[in-house]
Design an enzyme around this catalytic site. Structure first.
Site, PDB file in Angstrom:
ATOM      1  N   ASP A  54      48.454  -6.184  28.912  1.00 18.34           N
ATOM      2  CA  ASP A  54      49.013  -5.088  29.708  1.00 18.34           C
ATOM      3  C   ASP A  54      48.213  -3.809  29.453  1.00 18.34           C
ATOM      4  O   ASP A  54      48.391  -3.144  28.439  1.00 18.34           O
ATOM      5  CB  ASP A  54      50.487  -4.886  29.336  1.00 18.34           C
ATOM      6  CG  ASP A  54      51.111  -3.683  30.030  1.00 18.34           C
ATOM      7  OD1 ASP A  54      50.471  -3.102  30.931  1.00 18.34           O
ATOM      8  OD2 ASP A  54      52.248  -3.314  29.660  1.00 18.34           O
ATOM      9  N   GLU A 133      27.137   8.712   8.663  1.00 15.13           N
ATOM     10  CA  GLU A 133      27.681   8.885   7.314  1.00 15.13           C
ATOM     11  C   GLU A 133      29.133   9.328   7.447  1.00 15.13           C
ATOM     12  O   GLU A 133      29.420  10.501   7.685  1.00 15.13           O
ATOM     13  CB  GLU A 133      26.889   9.938   6.541  1.00 15.13           C
ATOM     14  CG  GLU A 133      25.418   9.599   6.343  1.00 15.13           C
ATOM     15  CD  GLU A 133      24.666  10.729   5.661  1.00 15.13           C
ATOM     16  OE1 GLU A 133      25.250  11.824   5.462  1.00 15.13           O
ATOM     17  OE2 GLU A 133      23.481  10.542   5.332  1.00 15.13           O
ATOM     18  N   GLU A 135      32.705  10.339   6.144  1.00 14.82           N
ATOM     19  CA  GLU A 135      33.428  10.861   4.987  1.00 14.82           C
ATOM     20  C   GLU A 135      34.925  10.692   5.218  1.00 14.82           C
ATOM     21  O   GLU A 135      35.394  10.711   6.370  1.00 14.82           O
ATOM     22  CB  GLU A 135      33.086  12.331   4.774  1.00 14.82           C
ATOM     23  CG  GLU A 135      31.604  12.556   4.471  1.00 14.82           C
ATOM     24  CD  GLU A 135      31.182  14.009   4.553  1.00 14.82           C
ATOM     25  OE1 GLU A 135      30.162  14.364   3.945  1.00 14.82           O
ATOM     26  OE2 GLU A 135      31.867  14.796   5.246  1.00 14.82           O
ATOM     27  N   GLU A 217      32.738  12.569  -2.723  1.00 13.02           N
ATOM     28  CA  GLU A 217      32.208  13.689  -1.948  1.00 13.02           C
ATOM     29  C   GLU A 217      32.654  15.019  -2.551  1.00 13.02           C
ATOM     30  O   GLU A 217      33.332  15.065  -3.576  1.00 13.02           O
ATOM     31  CB  GLU A 217      32.607  13.571  -0.477  1.00 13.02           C
ATOM     32  CG  GLU A 217      31.484  13.092   0.442  1.00 13.02           C
ATOM     33  CD  GLU A 217      30.278  14.017   0.484  1.00 13.02           C
ATOM     34  OE1 GLU A 217      30.398  15.187   0.057  1.00 13.02           O
ATOM     35  OE2 GLU A 217      29.204  13.573   0.923  1.00 13.02           O
ATOM     36  N   GLU A 225      32.479   8.943   0.383  1.00 12.93           N
ATOM     37  CA  GLU A 225      31.531   8.545   1.421  1.00 12.93           C
ATOM     38  C   GLU A 225      30.949   7.188   1.048  1.00 12.93           C
ATOM     39  O   GLU A 225      30.590   6.947  -0.108  1.00 12.93           O
ATOM     40  CB  GLU A 225      30.414   9.576   1.558  1.00 12.93           C
ATOM     41  CG  GLU A 225      29.377   9.229   2.619  1.00 12.93           C
ATOM     42  CD  GLU A 225      28.314  10.307   2.770  1.00 12.93           C
ATOM     43  OE1 GLU A 225      27.114   9.953   2.792  1.00 12.93           O
ATOM     44  OE2 GLU A 225      28.671  11.493   2.850  1.00 12.93           O
ATOM     45  N   HIS A 274      28.064  12.735   9.811  1.00 12.15           N
ATOM     46  CA  HIS A 274      26.676  13.091  10.105  1.00 12.15           C
ATOM     47  C   HIS A 274      25.980  11.859  10.662  1.00 12.15           C
ATOM     48  O   HIS A 274      26.030  10.785  10.071  1.00 12.15           O
ATOM     49  CB  HIS A 274      25.965  13.568   8.841  1.00 12.15           C
ATOM     50  CG  HIS A 274      26.720  14.616   8.090  1.00 12.15           C
ATOM     51  ND1 HIS A 274      26.665  14.748   6.721  1.00 12.15           N
ATOM     52  CD2 HIS A 274      27.574  15.584   8.518  1.00 12.15           C
ATOM     53  CE1 HIS A 274      27.433  15.751   6.334  1.00 12.15           C
ATOM     54  NE2 HIS A 274      27.995  16.269   7.407  1.00 12.15           N
ATOM     55  N   ARG A 345      21.268  21.793   5.070  1.00 11.77           N
ATOM     56  CA  ARG A 345      22.582  21.297   5.460  1.00 11.77           C
ATOM     57  C   ARG A 345      23.450  22.359   6.119  1.00 11.77           C
ATOM     58  O   ARG A 345      24.588  22.085   6.477  1.00 11.77           O
ATOM     59  CB  ARG A 345      23.279  20.705   4.227  1.00 11.77           C
ATOM     60  CG  ARG A 345      22.728  19.338   3.842  1.00 11.77           C
ATOM     61  CD  ARG A 345      23.228  18.837   2.512  1.00 11.77           C
ATOM     62  NE  ARG A 345      22.911  17.427   2.302  1.00 11.77           N
ATOM     63  CZ  ARG A 345      21.732  16.974   1.919  1.00 11.77           C
ATOM     64  NH1 ARG A 345      20.745  17.822   1.697  1.00 11.77           N
ATOM     65  NH2 ARG A 345      21.526  15.677   1.766  1.00 11.77           N
ATOM     66  N   GLU A 364      19.142  14.138  11.939  1.00  7.96           N
ATOM     67  CA  GLU A 364      20.550  14.010  11.553  1.00  7.96           C
ATOM     68  C   GLU A 364      21.359  15.086  12.270  1.00  7.96           C
ATOM     69  O   GLU A 364      21.156  16.279  12.030  1.00  7.96           O
ATOM     70  CB  GLU A 364      20.697  14.161  10.042  1.00  7.96           C
ATOM     71  CG  GLU A 364      22.142  14.137   9.551  1.00  7.96           C
ATOM     72  CD  GLU A 364      22.276  14.594   8.099  1.00  7.96           C
ATOM     73  OE1 GLU A 364      23.325  14.313   7.499  1.00  7.96           O
ATOM     74  OE2 GLU A 364      21.343  15.227   7.577  1.00  7.96           O
ATOM     75  N   ARG A 366      24.772  16.864  12.592  1.00 14.15           N
ATOM     76  CA  ARG A 366      25.814  17.002  11.589  1.00 14.15           C
ATOM     77  C   ARG A 366      27.198  17.430  12.095  1.00 14.15           C
ATOM     78  O   ARG A 366      28.186  17.248  11.377  1.00 14.15           O
ATOM     79  CB  ARG A 366      25.340  17.991  10.515  1.00 14.15           C
ATOM     80  CG  ARG A 366      24.157  17.465   9.731  1.00 14.15           C
ATOM     81  CD  ARG A 366      23.584  18.486   8.751  1.00 14.15           C
ATOM     82  NE  ARG A 366      24.522  18.892   7.728  1.00 14.15           N
ATOM     83  CZ  ARG A 366      24.783  18.210   6.617  1.00 14.15           C
ATOM     84  NH1 ARG A 366      24.157  17.064   6.383  1.00 14.15           N
ATOM     85  NH2 ARG A 366      25.644  18.662   5.722  1.00 14.15           N
TER      86      ARG A 366
END
Length: 480
Positions: A54, A133, A135, A217, A225, A274, A345, A364, A366
């Site tokens: 359904d 990645e 977390e 982390e 992580e 990330h 970062r 990457e 983030r």
């Protein structure tokens, strides 16, 4: 004759004496759903004709007037479910229309397949690799009340590892606890969850996920992580769903509760996702140039230009909860600044610089978090990056860097020149409404899907959160 994959499933059923088959599929917001049949109900025809359900009861699918839908199992996704008492084989399914067995346009796995095909058709590359990645937090107790709107709403979170329990009336209270923002890499007894993360990794290996490492982390209270080895887009999205399933269920059988909510705690780091990504063609990496900035090729720079140009709209899919924007605020390593930079970062796009191997060259992104639907998030990022390549969007010319300074230490004048991510889900949805043609190229995302996504988020999330009084408002305004 059945395919080798289908034959392997029946061989496994016989060898392991499997009693049930569990059909899993993903709804549009990004949560796994399932139904279970006795194993006698599984035959070869199910892999072509499917099994009905359904669709009107599943978020983002069909109305009650057209609710019949079909699940077609993908034999490549089969694994023995480690959390069901009776031996059960679990298979992820594609969603099809009844009668015609055409792909359902709102099926996130179908959108991911279309994105991968669009990449091939573009001629730019034939493969994209993804390494998210994720977390998450593991708590000891979580309580919330939203069912009493006239009496008020409330929540409470507790973790024996939380620094706020350093004076709790435990006998004995052993004192080793993670201080705010100091949870990155402490050993036991401060890190209390190594054994449980080892257990999670062991189960992930059992269900076909290759893990590279795990660690505590930055935040207090059990933030963690676990990093998977990269894979192709749809395959990685499948693995993200298994990963979250494993983390939550291993935590539960240890008497704890895991959440991928981006910002469950005020005053400490939130949880992101990330996303490392790269393009390849004919077995060769396209993002590497030994003479380029951070050893990036021009193709990679254009890809970055697409991601950063479309970032406000992307976040409506990649950071799609109201809670996402409680993480995306300055001061908590949050990637709110729309710039790119090597090893930095505090930038929305970081270029990892761990080694000089061309095969390792990637970017990457983030800002995303794990409240996103991975099939949709990865597809949307790919489409933004390809749009940057096709339109040769140079991120430096567009004002996105590179920036090699700590952004939080810049002068006010320097900060004013840096663009930021939206400050709320509502702003991101507005951006998506205004900027989504890059997603509809090749009919990967349909206009109807984007319209329904925006409507669902506004009606069921933005408005519901906005209309409810917040406890902190009583603190601020009760004496008015």
């Amino acid at each position: 004759m059945p395919s080798d994959k289908i034959k392997a499933i029946f061989d496994l059923i016989e060898k392991e004496k499997i009693k049930y088959v569990d059909y899993k599929f993903i709804d549009v917001p990004g949560i796994w759903q399932h139904k279970t049949h006795p194993i006698a109900e599984l035959d070869e025809s199910i892999f072509t004709e499917g099994s009905g359900f359904d669709g009107s009861s599943i978020r983002g699918f069909k109305g009650i007037e057209e609710s019949d839908m079909i699940l077609v199992p993908d034999p490549e996704t089969a694994f023995i479910d480690p959390f069901i008492k009776e031996k059960t084989i679990s298979i992820t399914c594609d969603v099809k229309e009844p009668g015609t067995l055409k792909n359902f346009e709102n099926d996130p796995r179908y959108i991911a397949r279309k994105a991968e095909q669009y990449l091939i058709d573009s001629g730019i590359a034939d493969t994209s690799f993804w390494g998210p990645e994720l977390e998450f937090f593991v708590f000891d107790d979580v309580q919330y009340d939203v069912m009493s709107p006239y009496r008020g709403t409330s929540y409470s979170i507790n973790s024996n590892e939380g620094i706020w329990n350093s004076n709790a009336n435990h006998v004995p209270n052993l004192g080793h606890r993670v201080r705010f923002k100091e949870g990155y890499f402490p050993v036991s007894p401060t890190d209390t969850q190594t054994d449980m993360r080892n257990e999670m990794v062991g189960v992930m290996h059992e269900v076909g996920i290759q893990v590279e490492l795990h660690h505590h982390e930055v935040a207090t209270a059990g933030q963690a992580e676990i990093d998977m080895r990269f894979d192709r887009l749809k395959c990685m999205a499948d693995k993200v769903m298994k990963y979250k399933y494993v983390v939550k269920n291993v935590a539960a059988r240890n008497g704890k509760t895991a959440t991928f909510m981006p910002k469950p705690l005020f005053g400490d780091n939130g949880s992101g996702m990330h996303v490392h990504q790269s393009l390849w063609k004919d077995g060769k990496p396209l993002f590497y140039d030994k003479d380029g900035y951070a050893m990036l090729s021009q193709t990679a720079l254009y890809y970055i230009g697409g991601l950063l140009t479309h970032a406000p709209a992307l976040l409506a899919i990649c950071s799609p909860s109201t809670n996402s924007y409680k993480r995306l605020v300055p001061g908590y390593e949050a990637p709110v600044n729309l710039v790119f930079s090597k090893s930095n970062r505090s930038a929305a796009i970081r270029i990892p610089m761990y080694n000089n191997n061309p095969k390792s060259k990637r970017i990457e992104f983030r800002p995303p978090d794990a409240t996103s639907n991975p099939y949709l998030a990865f597809s949307a990022m790919l489409m933004a990056g390809l749009d940057g390549i096709k339109n040769k969007i140079d991120p430096t010319e567009a004002g996105f860097g590179p920036l090699n300074k700590n952004i939080y230490h810049l002068s006010d004048e320097e900060k004013a020149k840096i663009k930021s991510v939206p400050g709320s889900l509502e702003e991101s949805l507005n951006a998506l409404e205004a900027d989504h043609k890059f997603l509809t190229q090749g009919n990967v995302f349909t206009e109807a899907f984007i319209e329904s996504w925006i409507e669902y988020k506004r009606l069921n999330e933005v408005n519901h959160v906005r209309m409810r009084p917040h406890p902190y408002e009583l603190y601020l305004y009760y004496d008015a």
